[in-house]
Scaffold this motif. Structure first.
Motif, PDB file in Angstrom:
ATOM      1  N   LEU A 149       0.860  -1.179   0.000  1.00 36.91           N
ATOM      2  CA  LEU A 149       0.000   0.000   0.000  1.00 36.91           C
ATOM      3  C   LEU A 149       0.898   1.230   0.000  1.00 36.91           C
ATOM      4  O   LEU A 149       2.046   1.172   0.463  1.00 36.91           O
ATOM      5  N   ILE A 150       0.384   2.336  -0.528  1.00 35.92           N
ATOM      6  CA  ILE A 150       1.137   3.584  -0.524  1.00 35.92           C
ATOM      7  C   ILE A 150       0.265   4.690   0.054  1.00 35.92           C
ATOM      8  O   ILE A 150      -0.963   4.580   0.058  1.00 35.92           O
ATOM      9  N   PRO A 151       0.874   5.781   0.543  1.00 36.94           N
ATOM     10  CA  PRO A 151       0.081   6.899   1.082  1.00 36.94           C
ATOM     11  C   PRO A 151      -0.609   7.695  -0.021  1.00 36.94           C
ATOM     12  O   PRO A 151      -0.210   7.650  -1.190  1.00 36.94           O
ATOM     13  N   THR A 152      -1.617   8.427   0.357  1.00 37.20           N
ATOM     14  CA  THR A 152      -2.344   9.265  -0.604  1.00 37.20           C
ATOM     15  C   THR A 152      -1.423  10.275  -1.271  1.00 37.20           C
ATOM     16  O   THR A 152      -1.449  10.452  -2.500  1.00 37.20           O
ATOM     17  N   ALA A 153      -0.593  10.953  -0.462  1.00 42.08           N
ATOM     18  CA  ALA A 153       0.311  11.960  -1.023  1.00 42.08           C
ATOM     19  C   ALA A 153       1.291  11.329  -1.997  1.00 42.08           C
ATOM     20  O   ALA A 153       1.628  11.917  -3.035  1.00 42.08           O
ATOM     21  N   GLY A 154       1.776  10.111  -1.671  1.00 38.78           N
ATOM     22  CA  GLY A 154       2.698   9.424  -2.577  1.00 38.78           C
ATOM     23  C   GLY A 154       2.036   9.073  -3.898  1.00 38.78           C
ATOM     24  O   GLY A 154       2.650   9.167  -4.964  1.00 38.78           O
ATOM     25  N   ALA A 155       0.773   8.662  -3.844  1.00 40.94           N
ATOM     26  CA  ALA A 155       0.041   8.346  -5.072  1.00 40.94           C
ATOM     27  C   ALA A 155      -0.089   9.579  -5.964  1.00 40.94           C
ATOM     28  O   ALA A 155       0.098   9.510  -7.187  1.00 40.94           O
ATOM     29  N   MET A 156      -0.384  10.722  -5.350  1.00 37.77           N
ATOM     30  CA  MET A 156      -0.516  11.956  -6.123  1.00 37.77           C
ATOM     31  C   MET A 156       0.818  12.378  -6.722  1.00 37.77           C
ATOM     32  O   MET A 156       0.889  12.806  -7.880  1.00 37.77           O
ATOM     33  N   ASP A 157       1.892  12.268  -5.938  1.00 40.48           N
ATOM     34  CA  ASP A 157       3.203  12.700  -6.424  1.00 40.48           C
ATOM     35  C   ASP A 157       3.705  11.835  -7.568  1.00 40.48           C
ATOM     36  O   ASP A 157       4.320  12.331  -8.522  1.00 40.48           O
ATOM     37  N   ILE A 158       3.472  10.524  -7.464  1.00 42.69           N
ATOM     38  CA  ILE A 158       4.078   9.601  -8.422  1.00 42.69           C
ATOM     39  C   ILE A 158       3.169   9.311  -9.609  1.00 42.69           C
ATOM     40  O   ILE A 158       3.625   9.266 -10.755  1.00 42.69           O
ATOM     41  N   PHE A 159       1.877   9.139  -9.363  1.00 43.10           N
ATOM     42  CA  PHE A 159       0.956   8.786 -10.438  1.00 43.10           C
ATOM     43  C   PHE A 159       0.080   9.953 -10.885  1.00 43.10           C
ATOM     44  O   PHE A 159      -0.571   9.873 -11.924  1.00 43.10           O
ATOM     45  N   GLY A 160      -0.002  11.001 -10.066  1.00 41.64           N
ATOM     46  CA  GLY A 160      -0.829  12.149 -10.410  1.00 41.64           C
ATOM     47  C   GLY A 160      -2.285  11.978 -10.058  1.00 41.64           C
ATOM     48  O   GLY A 160      -3.109  12.848 -10.328  1.00 41.64           O
ATOM     49  N   HIS A 161      -2.651  10.863  -9.447  1.00 38.77           N
ATOM     50  CA  HIS A 161      -4.029  10.612  -9.029  1.00 38.77           C
ATOM     51  C   HIS A 161      -3.993   9.542  -7.949  1.00 38.77           C
ATOM     52  O   HIS A 161      -2.951   8.933  -7.678  1.00 38.77           O
ATOM     53  N   THR A 162      -5.154   9.315  -7.315  1.00 39.32           N
ATOM     54  CA  THR A 162      -5.203   8.346  -6.212  1.00 39.32           C
ATOM     55  C   THR A 162      -5.837   7.018  -6.617  1.00 39.32           C
ATOM     56  O   THR A 162      -5.894   6.099  -5.802  1.00 39.32           O
ATOM     57  N   ASN A 163      -6.283   6.907  -7.842  1.00 30.63           N
ATOM     58  CA  ASN A 163      -6.870   5.649  -8.321  1.00 30.63           C
ATOM     59  C   ASN A 163      -5.756   4.718  -8.798  1.00 30.63           C
ATOM     60  O   ASN A 163      -5.584   4.469  -9.985  1.00 30.63           O
ATOM     61  N   VAL A 164      -4.983   4.227  -7.811  1.00 29.06           N
ATOM     62  CA  VAL A 164      -3.765   3.482  -8.159  1.00 29.06           C
ATOM     63  C   VAL A 164      -3.850   2.001  -7.799  1.00 29.06           C
ATOM     64  O   VAL A 164      -2.874   1.263  -7.999  1.00 29.06           O
ATOM     65  N   VAL A 165      -4.975   1.559  -7.251  1.00 29.60           N
ATOM     66  CA  VAL A 165      -5.108   0.148  -6.898  1.00 29.60           C
ATOM     67  C   VAL A 165      -4.972  -0.699  -8.165  1.00 29.60           C
ATOM     68  O   VAL A 165      -5.668  -0.471  -9.150  1.00 29.60           O
ATOM     69  N   GLY A 166      -4.061  -1.655  -8.128  1.00 27.76           N
ATOM     70  CA  GLY A 166      -3.800  -2.505  -9.289  1.00 27.76           C
ATOM     71  C   GLY A 166      -2.574  -2.091 -10.089  1.00 27.76           C
ATOM     72  O   GLY A 166      -2.106  -2.851 -10.940  1.00 27.76           O
TER      73      GLY A 166
END
Length: 421
Positions: A149-166
């Motif tokens: 699992l990753i933090p919300t802020a990390g998802a935004m920084d790396i992927f640009g959004h929080t819909n990162v499951v999968g």
């Protein structure tokens, strides 16, 4: 009662007559009281905030540590040890904690990665709240399934959004690379307090220093993952040097810690070696509370020196007032005023002078504390004792430094007082 009211009336009239001099005299009291009040209030608020954060992180938690100087590899905490301890009475959760620094890469980004690893109870030990997806299970931990699992802020920084499951991430540590599947987003529960920002976490801030160095890339990823995967990647023996245990009640912490340590000694046959130590997080909370209180009182004590300086100023002005009102004193004594009456008159004036200064200082101190608390994002903690300190200090200074001038005025002989111009 009339005598008391008359003394107050005379004191107020005297202060109004020499208003500028009175204000300058009160300045030392104002500065001293405002400093003490603001420091105590800010200190109490900061203490409550910091201790609250630590309590949230370590509530009902006890940590078992291994002394590396007294054990060999076979006496480290094993998965079997953890399973036995988790089955003990009053144990709610138990997980080791591993911190591993590595790197990550996605299709569009790469950088440094910090893995926080443990078993399925890691969520409770770290105080994580799953926002999306799910936390890895005990079956995934035992099966060494590469998920995280990753933090919300990390998802935004790396992927640009929080819909990162999968999503898939290439995680590298110890020269080995593993494809990690993201199964959820989890944030530290204490982040809601505002200390780490919305949806953020303290570890990403800790990693900023690595970003600035430009060692690998601009991004930093925090991974919450099974420690068994880290062991497989690094060739580890599957043992740990720490174990965090959450009890069902804070009152059972010491008993749980002792039972867990005894269980380890029995299992590994090294009783009396001092290999394992149980540390109660509640003890650290109490220690932190005491340290902050001592520092607050020390700084407030240093600030209170200005109160002594202000008191000396009050005594000086009261002596001047006695000299200026020598004939008034002589007339009153000639008309039958007693020594105690004259003394009480000037003592009342001194106390009122200090109380007015203390009140102004109290208001200013509260305003300063409120501003600092708002700026730092901590609660403002105003206690009744703080008000008592303001009133008590002001009254005590007025009495202590007003006694000498009042006694000097009261002991004047009427004839000598009337002879002076």
């Amino acid at each position: 009662m009339n005598f008391f009211k008359e003394n107050i009336r005379i004191a107020v009239f005297s202060i109004q007559t020499n208003l500028m001099r009175s204000l300058l005299t009160m300045l030392g009291i104002i500065i001293g009281v405002s400093s003490v009040i603001s420091i105590i209030t800010i200190g109490n608020g900061g203490r409550d905030f910091i201790v609250g954060l630590v309590r949230d992180m370590g509530q009902n938690m006890i940590t078992i540590s291994v002394n590396h100087n007294r054990v060999d590899a076979s006496q480290m905490i094993s998965r079997r040890d953890i399973s036995s301890i988790r089955a003990m009475e009053h144990v709610r959760h138990a997980s080791p904690q591993m911190f591993m620094l590595g790197s990550f890469a996605t299709a569009t980004n790469e950088g440094m990665s910090l893995a926080l690893a443990g078993n399925s109870d890691l969520q409770h030990v770290l105080g994580l709240q799953v926002q999306q997806g799910y936390f890895f299970t005990e079956a995934e931990y035992r099966g060494e399934v590469p998920v995280a699992l990753i933090p919300t802020a990390g998802a935004m920084d790396i992927f640009g959004h929080t819909n990162v499951v999968g999503q898939r991430v290439q995680f590298t540590v110890g020269g080995q690379t593993e494809t990690i599947r993201i199964i959820g987003i989890a944030d530290f529960a204490i982040a809601a307090g505002g200390m780490f920002g919305d949806g953020g976490n303290p570890l990403e801030g800790m990693m900023d220093g690595f970003d600035a160095g430009g060692l690998i890339g601009d991004a930093v990823m925090v991974l919450f993952m099974p420690s068994s995967v880290i062991h497989r990647m690094t060739g580890g023996a599957g043992t740990y040097d720490n174990l965090s245990i959450i009890a069902d009640d804070e009152r059972n912490l010491d008993a749980v810690g002792s039972a867990a340590v005894n269980q380890l000694y029995i299992t590994h046959g090294n009783a009396g070696s001092g290999a394992y130590t149980a540390v109660n997080m509640a003890n650290y909370i109490d220690l932190l509370d005491s340290v902050i209180n001592i520092l607050t009182l020390f700084i407030a004590g240093v600030s209170a020196i200005s109160l002594v300086v202000g008191g000396i100023g009050v005594m000086n002005i009261m002596l001047v007032s006695v000299t200026e009102r020598t004939r008034e004193i002589g007339i009153r004594k000639a008309l039958g005023a007693k020594t105690g009456t004259i003394m009480m008159q000037f003592l009342t004036e001194s106390v009122i002078l200090c109380l007015i200064g203390g009140t102004i200082g109290f208001i200013i101190g509260v305003a300063i504390a409120a501003f600092v608390a708002w700026f730092m994002g901590i609660p403002i903690a105003m206690a009744f004792t703080t008000v008592a300190i303001a009133v008590g200090f002001s009254s005590a200074i007025g009495i202590f430094f007003g006694i000498y001038p009042a006694r000097r005025a009261a002991k004047m002989l009427p004839i000598e007082a009337l002879r002076r111009e």
